[in-house]
Write a protein that holds these residues in place. Structure first.
Motif, PDB file in Angstrom:
ATOM      1  N   SER A 289     -28.434 113.260   2.696  1.00  0.00           N
ATOM      2  CA  SER A 289     -27.626 112.394   1.835  1.00  0.00           C
ATOM      3  C   SER A 289     -27.615 110.982   2.400  1.00  0.00           C
ATOM      4  CB  SER A 289     -26.184 112.925   1.742  1.00  0.00           C
ATOM      5  OG  SER A 289     -25.360 112.023   1.018  1.00  0.00           O
ATOM      6  N   VAL A 290     -27.912 110.019   1.555  1.00  0.00           N
ATOM      7  CA  VAL A 290     -27.897 108.599   1.922  1.00  0.00           C
ATOM      8  C   VAL A 290     -26.873 107.908   1.035  1.00  0.00           C
ATOM      9  CG1 VAL A 290     -29.220 106.465   2.113  1.00  0.00           C
ATOM     10  CG2 VAL A 290     -30.318 108.658   2.614  1.00  0.00           C
ATOM     11  N   ARG A 291     -25.860 107.310   1.654  1.00  0.00           N
ATOM     12  CA  ARG A 291     -24.808 106.640   0.889  1.00  0.00           C
ATOM     13  C   ARG A 291     -24.648 105.204   1.372  1.00  0.00           C
ATOM     14  NH1 ARG A 291     -22.363 111.512   2.151  1.00  0.00           N
ATOM     15  NH2 ARG A 291     -20.998 110.475   3.682  1.00  0.00           N
ATOM     16  N   LEU A 292     -24.552 104.301   0.425  1.00  0.00           N
ATOM     17  CA  LEU A 292     -24.272 102.886   0.684  1.00  0.00           C
ATOM     18  C   LEU A 292     -22.994 102.524  -0.043  1.00  0.00           C
ATOM     19  CD1 LEU A 292     -27.283 102.917   1.575  1.00  0.00           C
ATOM     20  CD2 LEU A 292     -27.505 100.648   0.546  1.00  0.00           C
ATOM     21  N   HIS A 293     -22.045 101.943   0.700  1.00  0.00           N
ATOM     22  CA  HIS A 293     -20.789 101.533   0.083  1.00  0.00           C
ATOM     23  C   HIS A 293     -20.545 100.057   0.392  1.00  0.00           C
ATOM     24  CE1 HIS A 293     -16.730 101.701  -1.507  1.00  0.00           C
ATOM     25  NE2 HIS A 293     -16.294 101.134  -0.389  1.00  0.00           N
ATOM     26  N   HIS A 294     -20.464  99.255  -0.668  1.00  0.00           N
ATOM     27  CA  HIS A 294     -20.218  97.817  -0.540  1.00  0.00           C
ATOM     28  C   HIS A 294     -18.712  97.586  -0.531  1.00  0.00           C
ATOM     29  CE1 HIS A 294     -24.452  96.643  -1.358  1.00  0.00           C
ATOM     30  NE2 HIS A 294     -24.449  97.766  -2.048  1.00  0.00           N
ATOM     31  N   GLY A 295     -18.182  97.111   0.602  1.00  0.00           N
ATOM     32  CA  GLY A 295     -16.766  96.815   0.714  1.00  0.00           C
ATOM     33  C   GLY A 295     -16.509  95.320   0.684  1.00  0.00           C
ATOM     34  N   ASP A 296     -15.334  94.931   1.156  1.00  0.00           N
ATOM     35  CA  ASP A 296     -14.942  93.523   1.176  1.00  0.00           C
ATOM     36  C   ASP A 296     -15.589  92.842   2.378  1.00  0.00           C
ATOM     37  OD1 ASP A 296     -13.771  91.111   0.772  1.00  0.00           O
ATOM     38  OD2 ASP A 296     -11.772  91.713   1.445  1.00  0.00           O
ATOM     39  N   GLY A 297     -16.720  92.205   2.158  1.00  0.00           N
ATOM     40  CA  GLY A 297     -17.408  91.494   3.219  1.00  0.00           C
ATOM     41  C   GLY A 297     -18.176  92.371   4.168  1.00  0.00           C
ATOM     42  N   GLU A 298     -18.382  93.653   3.839  1.00  0.00           N
ATOM     43  CA  GLU A 298     -19.141  94.526   4.713  1.00  0.00           C
ATOM     44  C   GLU A 298     -19.841  95.598   3.891  1.00  0.00           C
ATOM     45  OE1 GLU A 298     -16.164  96.077   7.318  1.00  0.00           O
ATOM     46  OE2 GLU A 298     -15.726  97.785   5.991  1.00  0.00           O
ATOM     47  N   LEU A 299     -20.809  96.224   4.509  1.00  0.00           N
ATOM     48  CA  LEU A 299     -21.592  97.272   3.867  1.00  0.00           C
ATOM     49  C   LEU A 299     -21.666  98.454   4.818  1.00  0.00           C
ATOM     50  CD1 LEU A 299     -23.502  98.395   1.686  1.00  0.00           C
ATOM     51  CD2 LEU A 299     -25.368  97.177   2.809  1.00  0.00           C
ATOM     52  N   ALA A 300     -21.238  99.641   4.342  1.00  0.00           N
ATOM     53  CA  ALA A 300     -21.274 100.865   5.140  1.00  0.00           C
ATOM     54  C   ALA A 300     -22.474 101.703   4.724  1.00  0.00           C
ATOM     55  CB  ALA A 300     -19.985 101.653   4.957  1.00  0.00           C
ATOM     56  N   VAL A 301     -23.245 102.133   5.714  1.00  0.00           N
ATOM     57  CA  VAL A 301     -24.429 102.959   5.489  1.00  0.00           C
ATOM     58  C   VAL A 301     -24.188 104.292   6.186  1.00  0.00           C
ATOM     59  CG1 VAL A 301     -26.928 103.138   5.781  1.00  0.00           C
ATOM     60  CG2 VAL A 301     -25.864 100.891   5.468  1.00  0.00           C
ATOM     61  N   THR A 302     -24.335 105.382   5.441  1.00  0.00           N
ATOM     62  CA  THR A 302     -24.123 106.718   6.003  1.00  0.00           C
ATOM     63  C   THR A 302     -25.302 107.604   5.635  1.00  0.00           C
ATOM     64  OG1 THR A 302     -21.727 106.451   5.720  1.00  0.00           O
ATOM     65  CG2 THR A 302     -22.542 108.673   6.175  1.00  0.00           C
ATOM     66  N   VAL A 303     -25.885 108.251   6.630  1.00  0.00           N
ATOM     67  CA  VAL A 303     -26.980 109.195   6.418  1.00  0.00           C
ATOM     68  C   VAL A 303     -26.594 110.503   7.096  1.00  0.00           C
ATOM     69  CG1 VAL A 303     -29.431 109.663   6.749  1.00  0.00           C
ATOM     70  CG2 VAL A 303     -28.664 107.309   6.375  1.00  0.00           C
ATOM     71  N   THR A 304     -26.508 111.580   6.314  1.00  0.00           N
ATOM     72  CA  THR A 304     -26.149 112.894   6.845  1.00  0.00           C
ATOM     73  C   THR A 304     -27.208 113.915   6.462  1.00  0.00           C
ATOM     74  OG1 THR A 304     -24.832 113.387   4.874  1.00  0.00           O
ATOM     75  CG2 THR A 304     -23.677 112.389   6.748  1.00  0.00           C
ATOM     76  N   ASP A 305     -27.322 114.964   7.278  1.00  0.00           N
ATOM     77  CA  ASP A 305     -28.250 116.053   6.971  1.00  0.00           C
ATOM     78  C   ASP A 305     -27.597 117.375   7.341  1.00  0.00           C
ATOM     79  OD1 ASP A 305     -29.193 117.039   9.746  1.00  0.00           O
ATOM     80  OD2 ASP A 305     -29.466 114.867   9.911  1.00  0.00           O
ATOM     81  N   ASP A 306     -28.204 118.450   6.903  1.00  0.00           N
ATOM     82  CA  ASP A 306     -27.683 119.780   7.199  1.00  0.00           C
ATOM     83  C   ASP A 306     -28.589 120.512   8.183  1.00  0.00           C
ATOM     84  OD1 ASP A 306     -29.873 120.206   5.622  1.00  0.00           O
ATOM     85  OD2 ASP A 306     -28.858 121.465   4.130  1.00  0.00           O
ATOM     86  N   GLY A 307     -29.268 119.766   9.031  1.00  0.00           N
ATOM     87  CA  GLY A 307     -30.207 120.367   9.957  1.00  0.00           C
ATOM     88  C   GLY A 307     -29.551 120.860  11.224  1.00  0.00           C
ATOM     89  N   ARG A 308     -30.320 120.850  12.302  1.00  0.00           N
ATOM     90  CA  ARG A 308     -29.873 121.467  13.543  1.00  0.00           C
ATOM     91  C   ARG A 308     -28.882 120.624  14.330  1.00  0.00           C
ATOM     92  NH1 ARG A 308     -35.161 123.039  16.697  1.00  0.00           N
ATOM     93  NH2 ARG A 308     -35.584 120.838  16.287  1.00  0.00           N
TER      94      ARG A 308
END
Length: 378
Positions: A289-308
């Motif tokens: 899963s790749v998620r990008l969230h645009h906030g107030d003056g910042e950008l959060a990037v989250t990458v998660t997996d279900d692996g080991r």
């Protein structure tokens, strides 16, 4: 000139003794920079003996004594100059008393000695100023050289990070596709063809990006066309290439996307690329899963997996995103990928974290980048 031109009638001829004393009155100036006080004393003694004991032509002004006094003023410390000055005034007074004894001659001689002393101190000030300017220039040159070396080191680190991201991602995808190829040939030939196409496409793109980076390093006579660095807009193509390697990839962008600065745009792409590279190399995940969230003056990037997770995978690139300015957890390792993620986040005023997922098995990489600076006074 009295030693060269004939003397007036009635005056005694010049003797070798007069020549010798005149020479002795000048010769000590050769050592005036090594022993200025001693040279001044010798010259004054020779001059006094000459005026008293030798009946010969003399200089109307003690030029050698003035030069020696000038050197004392230039080179000697204050206490020595004070003692020499007091002794010189006494010597001048005694000399004038033995000569004419007039106030006119005394004031004129003292004026010449004072001018010589003043010129010596002015020369000292000039030399000190010149030395200070030269020292300042040398310090600036050293500072500029150190700054240039630091800038070169930063640029080398940036280029190494870029090449690591490009090569690591491309090679990982090519390895995954190549390993899946023989299985696909036996079970699903159509998938094998897609795998070989993905290998070819990934190789061509990696070569194009490497050619762009190396073109910046290569010195050329004229400008070469430069392709822009990939950004958020290129993420769908990147994710599609990863999907061909096996895991299912979900992409989500929220928060009202706005125009990003070019540097932040490229950093986001590289962070996602490195996180996906680690998934392909280590995690053996089925879903990413790749998620990008645009906030107030910042950008959060989250990458998660279900692996080991970091215990069985990801450990090759470390756990905490070192140098990110934020905390993290996970297994320590010896690679540079997750460290590069932290450095990219820190370069844009943000933080990065990586470690095992809290909501289930797998691994998580999270980075926050500042996209705009607050205005002063706001």
């Amino acid at each position: 000139m009295p030693f060269v031109l004939p003397r007036e009638p009635g005056l005694p001829p010049v003797t070798w003794t007069a020549y010798a004393f005149t020479t002795l009155g000048v010769l000590p100036l050769v050592w005036r920079r090594r022993r200025p006080v001693l040279v001044l004393v010798v010259i004054l003694l020779v001059g006094g003996v000459y005026r008293v004991a030798v009946d010969g032509p003399g200089q109307p002004l003690p030029y050698a004594g003035l030069m020696a006094f000038y050197t004392v003023a230039l080179q000697c410390p204050g206490r020595v100059r004070a003692w020499v000055g007091a002794g010189s005034v006494g010597t001048v007074a005694a000399s004038v008393g033995l000569s004419t004894g007039t106030a006119r001659e005394l004031s004129f001689t003292l004026f010449c000695a004072g001018a010589s002393y003043a010129l010596g101190r002015l020369q000292y000030t000039r030399q000190a100023y010149t030395a200070a300017v030269e020292d300042r220039a040398a310090q600036l040159e050293r500072a500029n050289r150190i700054e240039a070396e630091q800038a070169a080191a930063r640029e080398r680190a940036r280029i190494a990070r870029e090449m690591h991201d490009v090569l690591s991602h491309a090679v990982s995808i090519m390895i995954v596709q190549a390993e899946a190829g023989p299985v696909a040939v036996r079970r699903a030939p159509e998938r094998a063809e897609a795998a070989f196409e993905a290998i070819s496409e990934t190789g061509r793109e990696a070569m194009a990006q490497l050619r762009t980076m190396l073109g910046v390093l290569r010195e050329t006579d004229g400008p070469e066309p430069r392709e822009p660095q990939p950004g958020v807009a290129a993420l769908p193509t990147l994710l599609e290439r990863v999907r061909r390697g096996g895991p299912e990839v979900v992409y989500e962008e929220s928060g009202g996307a706005a125009g990003l600065p070019a540097a932040v745009d490229t950093a986001v792409y590289r962070i996602v690329q490195e996180a996906l590279t680690n998934v392909l190399k280590h995690a053996r995940a089925r879903r990413v899963s790749v998620r990008l969230h645009h906030g107030d003056g910042e950008l959060a990037v989250t990458v998660t997996d279900d692996g080991r997770g970091p215990g069985g995978g990801h450990g090759d690139d470390g756990g905490a995103a070192g140098g990110a300015g934020g905390g993290g957890s996970g297994a320590a390792g010896g690679g540079h990928g997750l460290i590069g993620i932290g450095e990219r986040a820190a370069a844009h005023g943000g933080t990065a974290w990586c470690g095992p997922r809290r909501d289930g098995p797998g691994f998580e990489v999270r980075a926050v980048l500042v996209t705009s600076r607050p205005e002063v006074g706001s």
